[in-house]
Scaffold this motif. Structure first.
Motif, PDB file in Angstrom:
ATOM      1  N   PHE A  17       0.830  -1.207   0.000  1.00 44.66           N
ATOM      2  CA  PHE A  17       0.000   0.000   0.000  1.00 44.66           C
ATOM      3  C   PHE A  17       0.862   1.253   0.000  1.00 44.66           C
ATOM      4  CE2 PHE A  17      -1.609   3.456   2.677  1.00 44.66           C
ATOM      5  CZ  PHE A  17      -2.618   3.914   1.845  1.00 44.66           C
ATOM      6  N   VAL A  18       1.867   1.277   0.878  1.00 47.66           N
ATOM      7  CA  VAL A  18       2.734   2.461   0.980  1.00 47.66           C
ATOM      8  C   VAL A  18       3.396   2.736  -0.363  1.00 47.66           C
ATOM      9  CG1 VAL A  18       4.833   3.365   2.028  1.00 47.66           C
ATOM     10  CG2 VAL A  18       3.107   2.271   3.461  1.00 47.66           C
ATOM     11  N   ARG A  19       3.913   1.706  -0.991  1.00 48.93           N
ATOM     12  CA  ARG A  19       4.572   1.887  -2.289  1.00 48.93           C
ATOM     13  C   ARG A  19       3.600   2.428  -3.335  1.00 48.93           C
ATOM     14  NH1 ARG A  19       9.372  -0.285  -3.564  1.00 48.93           N
ATOM     15  NH2 ARG A  19       8.673  -0.404  -5.725  1.00 48.93           N
ATOM     16  N   ARG A  85      10.746   3.784   1.498  1.00 48.83           N
ATOM     17  CA  ARG A  85      11.141   4.262   2.827  1.00 48.83           C
ATOM     18  C   ARG A  85      10.342   5.508   3.195  1.00 48.83           C
ATOM     19  NH1 ARG A  85      13.204   0.103   1.901  1.00 48.83           N
ATOM     20  NH2 ARG A  85      15.376  -0.559   2.197  1.00 48.83           N
ATOM     21  N   ARG A  86       9.191   5.300   3.798  1.00 52.92           N
ATOM     22  CA  ARG A  86       8.352   6.463   4.087  1.00 52.92           C
ATOM     23  C   ARG A  86       8.913   7.336   5.203  1.00 52.92           C
ATOM     24  NH1 ARG A  86       2.867   3.550   6.358  1.00 52.92           N
ATOM     25  NH2 ARG A  86       3.825   1.959   7.637  1.00 52.92           N
ATOM     26  N   TRP A  87       9.809   6.798   6.033  1.00 51.91           N
ATOM     27  CA  TRP A  87      10.382   7.614   7.090  1.00 51.91           C
ATOM     28  C   TRP A  87      11.153   8.809   6.542  1.00 51.91           C
ATOM     29  CZ3 TRP A  87      15.542   8.191   6.563  1.00 51.91           C
ATOM     30  CH2 TRP A  87      16.266   7.186   5.918  1.00 51.91           C
ATOM     31  N   ILE A  88      11.546   8.744   5.248  1.00 48.47           N
ATOM     32  CA  ILE A  88      12.314   9.841   4.651  1.00 48.47           C
ATOM     33  C   ILE A  88      11.519  11.138   4.632  1.00 48.47           C
ATOM     34  CG2 ILE A  88      11.580   9.439   2.270  1.00 48.47           C
ATOM     35  CD1 ILE A  88      15.098  10.417   3.479  1.00 48.47           C
ATOM     36  N   ASP A  89      10.173  11.051   4.729  1.00 52.49           N
ATOM     37  CA  ASP A  89       9.348  12.267   4.737  1.00 52.49           C
ATOM     38  C   ASP A  89       9.709  13.193   5.895  1.00 52.49           C
ATOM     39  OD1 ASP A  89       8.061  11.403   2.511  1.00 52.49           O
ATOM     40  OD2 ASP A  89       6.167  10.898   3.485  1.00 52.49           O
ATOM     41  N   PHE A 137       2.869  14.125   2.612  1.00 53.99           N
ATOM     42  CA  PHE A 137       3.078  12.975   3.495  1.00 53.99           C
ATOM     43  C   PHE A 137       2.169  11.842   3.011  1.00 53.99           C
ATOM     44  CE2 PHE A 137       5.248  15.884   6.264  1.00 53.99           C
ATOM     45  CZ  PHE A 137       6.058  15.105   7.082  1.00 53.99           C
ATOM     46  N   ALA A 138       2.641  11.066   2.050  1.00 54.03           N
ATOM     47  CA  ALA A 138       1.812  10.044   1.391  1.00 54.03           C
ATOM     48  C   ALA A 138       1.929   8.713   2.122  1.00 54.03           C
ATOM     49  CB  ALA A 138       2.255   9.887  -0.065  1.00 54.03           C
ATOM     50  N   GLY A 139       0.769   8.152   2.522  1.00 54.13           N
ATOM     51  CA  GLY A 139       0.770   6.898   3.257  1.00 54.13           C
ATOM     52  C   GLY A 139       1.516   7.000   4.568  1.00 54.13           C
ATOM     53  N   ASN A 140       1.426   8.176   5.210  1.00 58.80           N
ATOM     54  CA  ASN A 140       2.334   8.489   6.316  1.00 58.80           C
ATOM     55  C   ASN A 140       1.645   9.351   7.356  1.00 58.80           C
ATOM     56  OD1 ASN A 140       4.849   7.967   7.249  1.00 58.80           O
ATOM     57  ND2 ASN A 140       5.932   9.183   5.728  1.00 58.80           N
ATOM     58  N   VAL A 141       0.457   8.981   7.782  1.00 59.11           N
ATOM     59  CA  VAL A 141      -0.335   9.813   8.684  1.00 59.11           C
ATOM     60  C   VAL A 141       0.380  10.036  10.013  1.00 59.11           C
ATOM     61  CG1 VAL A 141      -2.503   9.954   9.973  1.00 59.11           C
ATOM     62  CG2 VAL A 141      -2.507   9.115   7.623  1.00 59.11           C
ATOM     63  N   LEU A 143       3.608  10.026  10.846  1.00 56.41           N
ATOM     64  CA  LEU A 143       4.735  10.966  10.762  1.00 56.41           C
ATOM     65  C   LEU A 143       4.256  12.390  10.471  1.00 56.41           C
ATOM     66  CD1 LEU A 143       7.619   9.035   8.965  1.00 56.41           C
ATOM     67  CD2 LEU A 143       7.320   9.539  11.388  1.00 56.41           C
ATOM     68  N   PHE A 144       3.163  12.527   9.731  1.00 51.25           N
ATOM     69  CA  PHE A 144       2.617  13.861   9.483  1.00 51.25           C
ATOM     70  C   PHE A 144       2.109  14.472  10.788  1.00 51.25           C
ATOM     71  CE2 PHE A 144      -1.033  16.572   7.864  1.00 51.25           C
ATOM     72  CZ  PHE A 144      -0.216  17.645   7.567  1.00 51.25           C
TER      73      PHE A 144
END
Length: 413
Positions: A17-19, A85-89, A137-141, A143-144
């Motif tokens: 999903f994240v990808r 790597r969604r943490w990069i946001d 912030f996509a797929g990253n609630v 961290l947002f």
């Protein structure tokens, strides 16, 4: 999935999903970056008409630094690293925040010219930033929310350090908090809907795979693909080997056994035949009552011609003998094998199956009647293909119904 910070229980599903979500949203993020850079460029061009030289230089330096950060974000969104790597946001938007702070400071220094008090200018700039971040912030609630909490804390600390009236501070903080809440809800809602669509698509793909597997159990993959493409399926085979297997005295068995016992026995027999067919690479066509029809050299066959058919027949006879011993029932089969031209294809619009037609099919069926119980009868065409691997009784010419005089070879087992 959770209520606030949604997450798929299956780690593979979450990763997929994240990808997909980051890949889908990346073009929109890059479009917003282009708009932002174009806006900053227009200000760089217009500022010399309004700001003093020193102010122009400070703003231009801040704007160029901010543009460099945005360009970095632009190119990162094109990488595989960004998708996985969604943490990069978080570090990316810490950098974006610092760039915006520098730009805001440059504008605050020109408050006497712009007419905007410092807290109002900061409110506008930070409001623009959090709205952009709510998309980026996509797929990253989670961290947002974390980033937004940090922005709110910094803005609040800076605001309450200003020599502004308490009511001015309250209104500025209330407005910024409202901006932030809207942005947080927008990001959360996009994520919630995207996860729903992803889950539905994933379920649809799984169901489609199940349907295709069922279809491939009925039809060869190549045939299924042709049917899905709307093609009429009809093929001619010049040298296909047909194997026809029938249970000896099945009517007598049916009278002696209970219906449940009979069905169990048939299931064991057909399962053994399927295993043998798969082992020797021949294609099961269908069952007809207590008979089993298979071909070698057809659309879904791995085995070639008479050799594969004969190996299948010998193997199946051994399996039936073992089944008879285990069940205590006198179970035997007759097998007929013939090689010749056949037409294959799919007809009709319901209960589709790839079937074969032609005299070769009929001759194999007649040869089965000529075989002894527990034995194999082959035609002359099959005999010449298999005589190097099988001993046969001397040929005998027999009048087969609907076929005429035919040379038959009985395998010595």
């Amino acid at each position: 999935m959770g209520v606030l910070f949604q997450h798929f229980p299956d780690s593979e599903a979450e990763r997929d999903f994240v990808r997909s979500e980051r890949a889908d949203r990346a073009p929109a993020i890059r479009a917003l970056i282009i708009i932002a850079i174009a806006t900053l460029g227009s200000y760089i061009v217009m500022n010399p008409m309004h700001f003093p030289r020193a102010g122009v230089l400070v703003y231009t330096a801040a704007a160029l630094a901010f543009i460099a950060i945005l360009l970095g974000l632009f190119f990162v969104t094109k990488t595989e690293f960004y998708l996985a790597r969604r943490w990069i946001d978080l570090p990316l938007f810490v950098a974006v925040l610092l760039g915006m702070i520098g730009l805001t400071k440059a504008l605050i220094d020109q408050a006497a010219i712009t007419g905007f008090p410092s807290h109002v200018m900061a409110l506008i700039q930070m409001g623009i930033l959090v709205i952009f971040a709510s998309v980026a912030f996509a797929g990253n609630v989670f961290l947002f929310f974390l980033w937004a909490a940090g922005v709110l804390a910094l803005f609040s600390a800076w605001l309450f350090s200003l020599p502004v009236s308490p009511i001015g501070k309250v209104y500025a903080l209330t407005n910024f908090t409202t901006f932030l809440i809207f942005a947080l809800y927008f990001n959360w809602e996009i994520d919630r809907r995207a996860r729903g669509v992803f889950a539905a698509n994933r379920a649809l793909v799984a169901e489609r795979r199940k349907t295709e597997e069922l279809l491939y159990n009925v039809l060869p993959r190549e045939v299924a693909a042709r049917l899905k493409a709307g093609e009429a399926v009809a093929d001619a085979f010049s040298d296909l080997t047909v194997t026809f297997v029938d249970i000896v005295a099945f009517s007598s068995l049916a009278q002696r056994l209970s219906p449940g016992h009979l069905v169990t026995l048939l299931n064991d027999f057909f399962s053994a035949a399927d295993d043998c067919a798969d082992r020797h690479g021949i294609e099961k066509v269908k069952t007809i009552g207590d008979a089993y029809l298979a071909v070698a050299g057809g659309m879904a066959s791995r085995g070639l011609g008479g050799e594969a058919a004969l190996r299948f027949a010998r193997d199946l006879i051994e399996k039936v003998e073992a089944l008879a011993e285990a069940s205590g029932i006198d179970l035997q089969v007759r097998i007929g094998i013939h090689t010749g031209p056949v037409v294959g294809g799919v007809i009709g619009s319901s209960r589709l199956a790839y079937d074969y037609w032609g005299d070769t099919m009929n001759i194999a069926s007649r040869l089965q009647h000529a075989a002894p119980p527990g034995g194999i009868a082959v035609s002359e065409a099959t005999y010449f293909q298999t005589r190097h691997m099988q001993d046969y009784e001397p040929a005998q010419t027999t009048l087969l119904k609907g076929v005429g005089e035919t040379a038959i070879h009985i395998a010595r087992l």
